[in-house]
Design a protein around this motif. Structure first.
Motif, PDB file in Angstrom:
ATOM      1  N   THR A  47       0.875  -1.233   0.046  1.00 48.39           N
ATOM      2  CA  THR A  47       0.088   0.002  -0.101  1.00 48.39           C
ATOM      3  C   THR A  47       0.752   1.320   0.143  1.00 48.39           C
ATOM      4  O   THR A  47       0.632   2.248  -0.655  1.00 48.39           O
ATOM      5  N   ALA A  50       2.636   1.830  -3.451  1.00 49.42           N
ATOM      6  CA  ALA A  50       1.624   2.039  -4.360  1.00 49.42           C
ATOM      7  C   ALA A  50       1.252   3.558  -4.251  1.00 49.42           C
ATOM      8  O   ALA A  50       1.032   4.326  -5.196  1.00 49.42           O
ATOM      9  N   LYS A  51       1.002   3.947  -2.870  1.00 51.94           N
ATOM     10  CA  LYS A  51       0.665   5.504  -2.842  1.00 51.94           C
ATOM     11  C   LYS A  51       1.996   6.413  -3.253  1.00 51.94           C
ATOM     12  O   LYS A  51       1.429   7.552  -3.736  1.00 51.94           O
ATOM     13  N   ALA A  55       0.630   4.454  -8.096  1.00 49.40           N
ATOM     14  CA  ALA A  55      -0.349   3.379  -8.231  1.00 49.40           C
ATOM     15  C   ALA A  55      -1.452   3.304  -7.568  1.00 49.40           C
ATOM     16  O   ALA A  55      -2.608   2.876  -7.643  1.00 49.40           O
ATOM     17  N   ALA A  56      -1.802   4.499  -6.617  1.00 49.51           N
ATOM     18  CA  ALA A  56      -2.891   4.427  -5.678  1.00 49.51           C
ATOM     19  C   ALA A  56      -2.903   6.205  -5.262  1.00 49.51           C
ATOM     20  O   ALA A  56      -1.856   6.754  -5.334  1.00 49.51           O
ATOM     21  N   ARG A  63      -2.790  11.908  -6.912  1.00 55.71           N
ATOM     22  CA  ARG A  63      -1.708  10.710  -7.494  1.00 55.71           C
ATOM     23  C   ARG A  63      -0.400  11.242  -7.880  1.00 55.71           C
ATOM     24  O   ARG A  63      -0.428  12.109  -8.565  1.00 55.71           O
ATOM     25  N   ALA A 132       9.110   3.756  -7.973  1.00 53.46           N
ATOM     26  CA  ALA A 132       8.838   2.743  -7.009  1.00 53.46           C
ATOM     27  C   ALA A 132       9.783   2.203  -6.265  1.00 53.46           C
ATOM     28  O   ALA A 132      10.047   2.027  -5.181  1.00 53.46           O
ATOM     29  N   THR A 273       7.716   1.335 -11.907  1.00 55.26           N
ATOM     30  CA  THR A 273       6.337   1.432 -11.462  1.00 55.26           C
ATOM     31  C   THR A 273       6.382   0.247 -10.157  1.00 55.26           C
ATOM     32  O   THR A 273       7.226  -0.750 -10.112  1.00 55.26           O
ATOM     33  N   ALA A 274       5.325   0.237  -9.418  1.00 52.97           N
ATOM     34  CA  ALA A 274       5.014  -0.728  -8.488  1.00 52.97           C
ATOM     35  C   ALA A 274       5.186  -2.115  -8.847  1.00 52.97           C
ATOM     36  O   ALA A 274       5.415  -3.029  -8.350  1.00 52.97           O
TER      37      ALA A 274
END
Ligand SMILES: [Zn+2]
Length: 300
Positions: A47, A50-51, A55-56, A63, A132, A273-274
């Motif tokens: 989580t 991602a944040k 990605a979140a 974002r 990421a 990226t994640a």
């Protein structure tokens, strides 16, 4: 969970304050270095990364395409402040002008605390990269380490957790803090910085320990053995630990195999990226750092 954790910690600390660490079975039972994976760790890392890496949402409707602009760095800092506060750690923004570090301190429980242990990771990324691996992975590992250390009830030394700003543009946040600690004459036992721990293409579960002293290397080797990881000492010096070493502190870096030829191919790219990360490897890296820090503050 968070409310309970704080209550349980206060009780454990009170128990320790009465009985010095090592005195009596109860004290020993609560003073354990984290060798087992906390149940919340994998989800928390996923989580958090991602944040931080777009990605979140890091905040409602926000974002992060990268963590390079003033506004996006500030959004990531607010997120880190909230995460540390949620772990029961009073966190603050240490503004040094062109940027700001996020910082929180876990006090020692011993009557006569030893020197400070500092663990940090940079929070910024290069423009155009969601970062990421570089370095949401390291930042998430430091936030998770903070949570794991709040569950270690006996600490002979205080621990400071820092999310550095502006590493990508010249180690600015870490250089500022290193010189501030030096000028203040703060006694520092060791500084650990984490940068890029999300890639293990060859699956050998190996991390690199950058420019360690013999004592630091021995700590990482022992913890790696406990966790089933492998570590290699390298002379690599491209991230925040360098700023502390140059200020005369015992500093060490933790990273994926930068020197060993198994680092992310998405370095500083829009593709960092994640989805490209090896999250179980990030979790092992976070546990390695937490175990070393816990043992460094005296937890058996
Ligand atoms: Zn980095």
């Amino acid at each position: 969970m968070r409310a309970l954790a704080r209550g349980a910690l206060a009780l454990a600390v009170a128990a320790c304050a009465d009985d010095a660490p090592g005195d009596g079975p109860d004290a020993a039972a609560t003073c354990r270095a984290p060798t087992a994976a906390p149940a919340w760790l994998d989800g928390y890392l996923a989580t958090t990364i991602a944040k931080l890496s777009g990605a979140a949402d890091v905040a409602p409707g926000v974002r992060l395409a990268d963590r390079a602009t003033v506004a996006r760095r500030a959004a990531a800092q607010r997120f880190a402040l909230d995460e540390l506060a949620a772990a029961g750690l009073p966190a603050a923004l240490d503004d040094y002008g062109t940027g700001a570090n996020v910082t929180a301190e876990l006090p020692a429980t011993a009557a006569a605390p030893g020197p400070l242990v500092l663990v940090g990771a940079h929070l910024d990324s290069v423009a155009g990269s969601p970062g990421a691996d570089d370095n949401a992975s390291g930042a998430a590992a430091v936030l998770a380490t903070a949570r794991m250390l709040t569950e270690v009830a006996c600490r002979d030394r205080p621990v400071r957790f820092v999310l550095f700003d502006q590493e990508e543009v010249g180690l600015i946040g870490s250089t500022y803090l290193a010189s501030a600690l030096r000028q203040a004459g703060t006694a520092v036992a060791a500084v650990h910085t984490v940068d890029q721990i999300g890639w293990d293409g060859d699956g050998d579960r190996r991390l690199e320990i950058e420019q360690p002293t013999a004592a630091r290397l021995a700590e990482y080797q022992a913890a790696a053995t406990t966790l089933g990881l492998a570590v290699t000492a390298t002379a690599s010096g491209r991230t925040d630990h360098v700023a502390f070493r140059e200020a005369g502190f015992d500093a060490v870096g933790v990273s994926e195999e930068f020197t060993g030829g198994d680092a992310t191919p998405h370095y500083h790219a829009a593709t960092d990226t994640a989805a490209t990360l090896d999250l179980p490897f990030v979790a092992l890296g976070a546990r390695l750092v937490a175990l070393v820090i816990a043992r460094e503050v005296g937890a058996p």
